[in-house]
Motif scaffolding. Sequence first.
Motif, PDB file in Angstrom:
ATOM      1  N   CYS A  23       5.808  11.646  16.200  1.00 49.76           N
ATOM      2  CA  CYS A  23       5.554  11.044  15.023  1.00 49.76           C
ATOM      3  C   CYS A  23       6.543  10.984  13.834  1.00 49.76           C
ATOM      4  CB  CYS A  23       4.292  10.956  14.708  1.00 49.76           C
ATOM      5  SG  CYS A  23       3.790   9.840  13.275  1.00 49.76           S
ATOM      6  N   ASN A  24       7.134   9.960  13.522  1.00 49.90           N
ATOM      7  CA  ASN A  24       8.018  10.079  12.129  1.00 49.90           C
ATOM      8  C   ASN A  24       7.619   8.992  11.230  1.00 49.90           C
ATOM      9  OD1 ASN A  24       9.771  11.655  14.254  1.00 49.90           O
ATOM     10  ND2 ASN A  24      10.493  12.303  12.237  1.00 49.90           N
ATOM     11  N   TYR A  25       7.443   9.267  10.163  1.00 48.98           N
ATOM     12  CA  TYR A  25       7.147   8.228   9.202  1.00 48.98           C
ATOM     13  C   TYR A  25       8.277   7.988   8.061  1.00 48.98           C
ATOM     14  CZ  TYR A  25       6.181  11.863   5.696  1.00 48.98           C
ATOM     15  OH  TYR A  25       6.234  12.904   4.942  1.00 48.98           O
ATOM     16  N   SER A  26       8.388   6.884   7.533  1.00 44.81           N
ATOM     17  CA  SER A  26       9.282   6.640   6.500  1.00 44.81           C
ATOM     18  C   SER A  26       8.545   6.087   5.273  1.00 44.81           C
ATOM     19  CB  SER A  26      10.310   5.621   7.033  1.00 44.81           C
ATOM     20  OG  SER A  26      11.046   5.007   5.781  1.00 44.81           O
ATOM     21  N   TYR A  27       8.541   6.715   3.970  1.00 50.22           N
ATOM     22  CA  TYR A  27       7.977   6.316   2.826  1.00 50.22           C
ATOM     23  C   TYR A  27       8.328   7.369   1.910  1.00 50.22           C
ATOM     24  CZ  TYR A  27       4.495   5.239  -0.762  1.00 50.22           C
ATOM     25  OH  TYR A  27       3.898   4.793  -1.921  1.00 50.22           O
ATOM     26  N   GLY A  28       8.868   6.727   0.506  1.00 53.17           N
ATOM     27  CA  GLY A  28       9.248   7.557  -0.401  1.00 53.17           C
ATOM     28  C   GLY A  28       8.434   8.323  -1.132  1.00 53.17           C
ATOM     29  N   GLY A  29       7.026   8.173  -1.139  1.00 57.86           N
ATOM     30  CA  GLY A  29       5.976   9.054  -1.880  1.00 57.86           C
ATOM     31  C   GLY A  29       5.299   9.886  -1.197  1.00 57.86           C
ATOM     32  N   THR A  30       4.231  10.314  -1.450  1.00 56.35           N
ATOM     33  CA  THR A  30       3.096  11.294  -1.023  1.00 56.35           C
ATOM     34  C   THR A  30       2.209  10.512  -0.122  1.00 56.35           C
ATOM     35  OG1 THR A  30       3.359  12.573  -2.927  1.00 56.35           O
ATOM     36  CG2 THR A  30       1.505  12.903  -1.384  1.00 56.35           C
ATOM     37  N   VAL A  31       2.171  10.893   1.330  1.00 61.95           N
ATOM     38  CA  VAL A  31       1.244  10.155   2.099  1.00 61.95           C
ATOM     39  C   VAL A  31       0.183  11.290   2.614  1.00 61.95           C
ATOM     40  CG1 VAL A  31       3.178   8.802   2.846  1.00 61.95           C
ATOM     41  CG2 VAL A  31       2.799  10.870   4.082  1.00 61.95           C
ATOM     42  N   ASN A  32      -0.895  10.504   3.344  1.00 60.81           N
ATOM     43  CA  ASN A  32      -1.964  11.053   4.379  1.00 60.81           C
ATOM     44  C   ASN A  32      -1.470  10.733   5.502  1.00 60.81           C
ATOM     45  OD1 ASN A  32      -3.382  11.699   1.648  1.00 60.81           O
ATOM     46  ND2 ASN A  32      -3.986   9.746   1.737  1.00 60.81           N
ATOM     47  N   LEU A  33      -1.745  11.564   6.517  1.00 63.44           N
ATOM     48  CA  LEU A  33      -1.271  11.313   7.789  1.00 63.44           C
ATOM     49  C   LEU A  33      -2.410  11.254   8.691  1.00 63.44           C
ATOM     50  CD1 LEU A  33       1.808  13.769   7.256  1.00 63.44           C
ATOM     51  CD2 LEU A  33       2.136  11.198   8.139  1.00 63.44           C
ATOM     52  N   ILE A  68       5.623  18.180   9.195  1.00 65.11           N
ATOM     53  CA  ILE A  68       6.868  18.924   8.511  1.00 65.11           C
ATOM     54  C   ILE A  68       7.687  17.987   7.546  1.00 65.11           C
ATOM     55  CG2 ILE A  68       9.170  19.820   9.108  1.00 65.11           C
ATOM     56  CD1 ILE A  68       8.098  20.464  12.193  1.00 65.11           C
ATOM     57  N   LYS A  69       7.428  18.165   6.446  1.00 72.09           N
ATOM     58  CA  LYS A  69       7.722  17.246   5.281  1.00 72.09           C
ATOM     59  C   LYS A  69       9.156  16.932   5.162  1.00 72.09           C
ATOM     60  CE  LYS A  69       7.163  16.599   0.167  1.00 72.09           C
ATOM     61  NZ  LYS A  69       6.867  17.195  -1.050  1.00 72.09           N
TER      62      LYS A  69
END
Lengths: 115, 115
Positions: A23-33, A68-69
């Motif tokens: 799973c990879n995500y794209s977002y510029g800020g802080t996220v919950n997963l 893994i940030k």
Amino acid sequence: AQSVSQHNHHVILSEAASLELGCNYSYGGTVNLFWYVQYPGQHLQLLLKYFSGDPLVKGIKGFEAEFIKSKFSFNLRKPSVQWSDTAEYFCAVNARRGGGNKLTFGTGTQLKVEL
Amino acid sequence: EPEVTQTPSHQVTQMGQEVILRCVPISNHLYFYWYRQILGQKVEFLVSFYNNEISEKSEIFDDQFSVERPDGSNFTLKIRSTKLEDSAMYFCASRGSGTGGYEQYFGPGTRLTVT
């Protein structure tokens, strides 16, 4: 805008095999997963979540995931799958900010565990 | 354990008809959501609702859609004039507040079939 990619759409494993779903995500800020699971004919259930702290999180039924940030990744793992793990698995993310905190889901991975 | 409930479980309607999907969120939750999942596709966010107003909506949530919290317990999604492409599973979700409240709890879904 946030987006989530799940690279494995269909996975077939034998019982006792190890599992890793990407799973990879794209977002510029802080996220919950999150990882959600949907067993056949049932609703979405939360497997595990990451908000902050230890990047290795443990969930129900022996599942774990590592945030893994630097790689924008949150892969799901289980050392030894069981037939009852047959289900669809969804990675999801939401932005950690005020407001609606909508979840953005990946396309899902259909896991089939064979006896 | 408290859970989100949805009614009906399956709704069949003719194109152009109005439908109302009902949800009872978890009682002390403050944020409410609707998502949908077209068969074979990923779960998509429709709308979030907080403090008796929409806090965020997706481009899917056009003028044909509306949400309401008519009393202290129900949360409804109305589709004014259904189209074939509205056929999907519709999930309601709710969450609490505060840093521990990022987790959304999902209902079992309503399968909407538009003929």
